[in-house]
Design an enzyme around this catalytic site. Sequence first.
Site, PDB file in Angstrom:
ATOM      1  N   ASP A 104       0.812  -9.606   3.386  1.00 41.91           N
ATOM      2  CA  ASP A 104      -0.262  -9.813   4.571  1.00 41.91           C
ATOM      3  C   ASP A 104      -1.501 -10.468   3.923  1.00 41.91           C
ATOM      4  OD1 ASP A 104      -1.022 -10.083   7.089  1.00 41.91           O
ATOM      5  OD2 ASP A 104      -2.013  -7.829   7.303  1.00 41.91           O
ATOM      6  N   ASP A 156      -2.055  -3.467  13.151  1.00 39.75           N
ATOM      7  CA  ASP A 156      -2.426  -2.461  12.293  1.00 39.75           C
ATOM      8  C   ASP A 156      -3.370  -1.422  12.223  1.00 39.75           C
ATOM      9  OD1 ASP A 156      -3.284  -1.338   9.460  1.00 39.75           O
ATOM     10  OD2 ASP A 156      -4.268  -3.236   8.621  1.00 39.75           O
ATOM     11  N   ARG A 172       1.517  18.697   5.516  1.00 35.68           N
ATOM     12  CA  ARG A 172       2.694  18.378   6.322  1.00 35.68           C
ATOM     13  C   ARG A 172       2.378  18.797   7.771  1.00 35.68           C
ATOM     14  NH1 ARG A 172       6.898  22.204   2.849  1.00 35.68           N
ATOM     15  NH2 ARG A 172       4.836  23.293   2.880  1.00 35.68           N
TER      16      ARG A 172
END
Length: 320
Positions: A82, A265, A290
Amino acid sequence: MPLTTTRELFAKALKGKYAIGAFNVNNMELVQAIVEACEEEKAPLILQISKGARQYANPVYLKKLIEAAVSLSNIPIAVHLDHGDSFELCKQCIDEGFTSVMIDASYEPFDKNVEITRRVVEYAHKHNCVVEAELGHLVGVQFDEGEEGGGFSKSGHYTDPDEAVKFVKLTGCDSLAVAIGNSHGAYKFKGDQRLDLERLKAIKKALMDAGLGDYPLVLHGASSVPQYLVDEINKYGGKIVDARGVPEADIEVARRLGCTKVNIDTDLRLALTAGIRKVLWEKPSEIDPRKYLGPARAMVKELVRHKVRNVLCCAGHAFD
């Protein structure tokens, strides 16, 4: 399934009147969320990597993450650079195995843009790689180089239909990113400003009339900045004020008019940030990544699922 090229994806999308989502990635959670959503929705996919993402994550790490995703998936996936800002960067990505690259020399005068783009096209086509170029100039952060680079453009100019025809013929680029009022970032519009869809229609018609067929156009800066994500971020300590994206209704019209690739995005960043903020606000003693990245990943996955199913309408088209 091995990586595919955007040339193959675009041909099917143009025939089926849907668009391919091009989602930017720079870490494991984004790759997992995007690929899993598209796998479950049976949607073809373009994973985009910017210059800034390569600098942040290291090209080797990103390549291995994508290889892992591809090995676990059955859907067609293209890997795209990109906003490549130089021939050298495009060449490096082509040599690394990218199936598609964007050369963005739109900041240069027309003739220089043509010269740089044509050089990339000549090299890419020798290596079975597809090239996206840009004509016109979008407002917002260019090239995603992070805070230390990639200057912010406050002024843009729209793509001229006749210049688009000339540019495509001179360069041989495979798709063209157009400037029709779209812009990068979370603050795209003021007041009632919208995409210039009549200009998009004129560009598409000019290319068709010039004998270039149903030519694939690309919509950059196409995040819609969902209000629920902005509200969620602000609810849990963020400060995003007056952010406005491209209305999803405009994206749907652009898709029907021939925008075959739609870049997303900012919406991914909003979803990831909202998920992280919520956990850390509600559990300020949490230190296990996590525990906050997992919910954030789930929010990105649901966002991508919505985009491919309800906006881009490419769900179910992975095996066309």
